[in-house]
Design a protein around this motif. Structure first.
Motif, PDB file in Angstrom:
ATOM      1  N   TYR A  90       0.832  -1.196   0.000  1.00  0.00           N
ATOM      2  CA  TYR A  90       0.000   0.000   0.000  1.00  0.00           C
ATOM      3  C   TYR A  90       0.874   1.256   0.000  1.00  0.00           C
ATOM      4  CZ  TYR A  90      -4.109  -2.760   1.456  1.00  0.00           C
ATOM      5  OH  TYR A  90      -5.146  -3.659   1.529  1.00  0.00           O
ATOM      6  N   PHE A  91       0.422   2.254  -0.732  1.00  0.00           N
ATOM      7  CA  PHE A  91       0.977   3.605  -0.628  1.00  0.00           C
ATOM      8  C   PHE A  91      -0.204   4.494  -0.276  1.00  0.00           C
ATOM      9  CE2 PHE A  91       2.641   7.691  -1.606  1.00  0.00           C
ATOM     10  CZ  PHE A  91       4.038   7.601  -1.646  1.00  0.00           C
ATOM     11  N   VAL A  92      -0.208   5.006   0.949  1.00  0.00           N
ATOM     12  CA  VAL A  92      -1.333   5.786   1.462  1.00  0.00           C
ATOM     13  C   VAL A  92      -0.902   7.232   1.654  1.00  0.00           C
ATOM     14  CG1 VAL A  92      -2.994   6.048   3.334  1.00  0.00           C
ATOM     15  CG2 VAL A  92      -2.279   3.754   2.607  1.00  0.00           C
ATOM     16  N   LYS A  93      -1.614   8.134   1.011  1.00  0.00           N
ATOM     17  CA  LYS A  93      -1.323   9.558   1.138  1.00  0.00           C
ATOM     18  C   LYS A  93      -2.133  10.156   2.284  1.00  0.00           C
ATOM     19  CE  LYS A  93      -0.342   9.947  -3.825  1.00  0.00           C
ATOM     20  NZ  LYS A  93      -0.614  10.685  -5.088  1.00  0.00           N
ATOM     21  N   PRO A  94      -1.688  11.282   2.838  1.00  0.00           N
ATOM     22  CA  PRO A  94      -2.371  11.844   4.017  1.00  0.00           C
ATOM     23  C   PRO A  94      -3.810  12.276   3.766  1.00  0.00           C
ATOM     24  CG  PRO A  94      -0.604  13.288   3.254  1.00  0.00           C
ATOM     25  CD  PRO A  94      -0.444  11.999   2.531  1.00  0.00           C
ATOM     26  N   ASP A  95      -4.202  12.450   2.499  1.00  0.00           N
ATOM     27  CA  ASP A  95      -5.604  12.750   2.201  1.00  0.00           C
ATOM     28  C   ASP A  95      -6.431  11.481   2.040  1.00  0.00           C
ATOM     29  OD1 ASP A  95      -4.734  11.748  -0.198  1.00  0.00           O
ATOM     30  OD2 ASP A  95      -5.234  13.527  -1.389  1.00  0.00           O
ATOM     31  N   SER A  96      -5.824  10.313   2.411  1.00  0.00           N
ATOM     32  CA  SER A  96      -6.461   8.982   2.368  1.00  0.00           C
ATOM     33  C   SER A  96      -6.543   8.388   0.969  1.00  0.00           C
ATOM     34  CB  SER A  96      -7.860   9.002   3.003  1.00  0.00           C
ATOM     35  OG  SER A  96      -7.745   9.229   4.400  1.00  0.00           O
ATOM     36  N   GLU A  97      -5.904   9.015  -0.025  1.00  0.00           N
ATOM     37  CA  GLU A  97      -5.810   8.360  -1.330  1.00  0.00           C
ATOM     38  C   GLU A  97      -4.926   7.118  -1.184  1.00  0.00           C
ATOM     39  OE1 GLU A  97      -4.168   9.021  -5.904  1.00  0.00           O
ATOM     40  OE2 GLU A  97      -4.024  10.654  -4.450  1.00  0.00           O
ATOM     41  N   VAL A  98      -5.368   6.011  -1.780  1.00  0.00           N
ATOM     42  CA  VAL A  98      -4.657   4.746  -1.656  1.00  0.00           C
ATOM     43  C   VAL A  98      -4.288   4.217  -3.039  1.00  0.00           C
ATOM     44  CG1 VAL A  98      -4.774   2.342  -0.866  1.00  0.00           C
ATOM     45  CG2 VAL A  98      -5.879   4.159   0.468  1.00  0.00           C
ATOM     46  N   ILE A  99      -3.028   3.881  -3.205  1.00  0.00           N
ATOM     47  CA  ILE A  99      -2.558   3.184  -4.401  1.00  0.00           C
ATOM     48  C   ILE A  99      -1.939   1.882  -3.910  1.00  0.00           C
ATOM     49  CG2 ILE A  99      -1.010   3.258  -6.386  1.00  0.00           C
ATOM     50  CD1 ILE A  99      -1.830   6.487  -4.655  1.00  0.00           C
ATOM     51  N   TYR A 100      -2.176   0.796  -4.613  1.00  0.00           N
ATOM     52  CA  TYR A 100      -1.573  -0.448  -4.152  1.00  0.00           C
ATOM     53  C   TYR A 100      -0.963  -1.232  -5.300  1.00  0.00           C
ATOM     54  CZ  TYR A 100      -5.723  -3.098  -5.707  1.00  0.00           C
ATOM     55  OH  TYR A 100      -6.728  -3.670  -6.456  1.00  0.00           O
TER      56      TYR A 100
END
Length: 250
Positions: A90-100
């Motif tokens: 997972y790559f989770v950004k502080p705005d809760s956008e998630v890329i996996y």
């Protein structure tokens, strides 16, 4: 960009303890991006039906701590979905956008390929102007899949790579940086897992010339990625222009 990796001594099959450990060890730390090891919530475990997230527990933890620290978080966890199990980074950004990214190369030596389903997609994430290629542990041994097509600036490897083979881990991390003219940050776990495999401290970040740029303080590994320095280096040594052209069809 400041990246901070946690050399985590993962508690075997105990998500609650691992979440608490991470929060405690990162409590007073600041960075734009935090890295956690492969299967940071359970350890590298083949008991997928027992340990895999059914309700996105690891992802929800990453969203929570990412929001609290106003920073991105990246690491892998065992995940159940669509009747399969995945080693999912997972790559989770502080705005809760998630890329996996689902681990492509499964470690057949341990039987991972008999339990988990391989990913097919090569995944690149852009964050704060830097493009990151996401990779997990055994992917490091397969340079074709990681070849830079001028589409990323850094590779992130998260791993459970045992001490017995740590020489290969360290040499290949440096090679990937040099051959792809990229930053490479490889984060390994530490300690002893439930299979009695020992993991020594061996996390590193390399610049495109193979020079180590990481600093270590206890269980923390930090590196500053200077994109302008990388661009200057690539403009001077434009080796990527001479790379072979190919297409991965499977």
């Amino acid at each position: 960009m400041k990246i901070l990796g946690l050399n985590q001594d993962i508690v075997w099959k105990d998500k609650t303890d691992n979440f608490s450990l991470i929060e405690n060890q990162l409590q007073n730390q600041d960075a734009e991006l935090f890295l956690l090891p492969e299967m940071f919530s359970t350890g590298f475990c083949m008991d997928a039906s027992e340990v895999s997230d059914k309700n996105e527990e690891s992802l929800e933890f990453l969203k929570k701590i990412s929001k609290e620290k106003n920073a991105a978080f990246c690491g892998s966890a065992p995940v159940a979905g669509n009747g399969n199990f995945y080693n999912r980074m997972y790559f989770v950004k502080p705005d809760s956008e998630v890329i996996y990214y689902d681990k492509r190369h499964l470690f057949s030596f341990s039987g991972e390929d008999k339990v988990y389903t391989p990913g097919k997609e090569r995944v690149i994430v852009e964050y704060l102007g830097i493009r990151f290629l996401l990779q997990v542990c055994y992917d490091l041994r397969f340079p074709v899949f990681a070849r830079n097509n001028n589409d990323y600036d850094a590779i992130l490897y998260v791993a459970n790579w045992p001490e017995k083979r740590v020489g290969a881990w360290e040499h290949l991390l440096k090679a990937r940086a040099i051959e792809n003219l990229s930053f490479v940050f490889g984060l390994n776990r530490i300690g002893t897992d439930g299979n009695n495999l020992f993991y020594q401290e061996s996390s590193h970040c390399f610049f495109a010339d193979g020079k180590e740029i990481s600093e270590k303080n206890g269980n923390l590994v930090t590196a500053e990625l200077d994109l302008n320095e990388l661009k200057d280096f690539r403009n001077h040594f434009h080796f990527l222009n001479d790379r072979d052209t190919f297409e991965i069809i499977d």
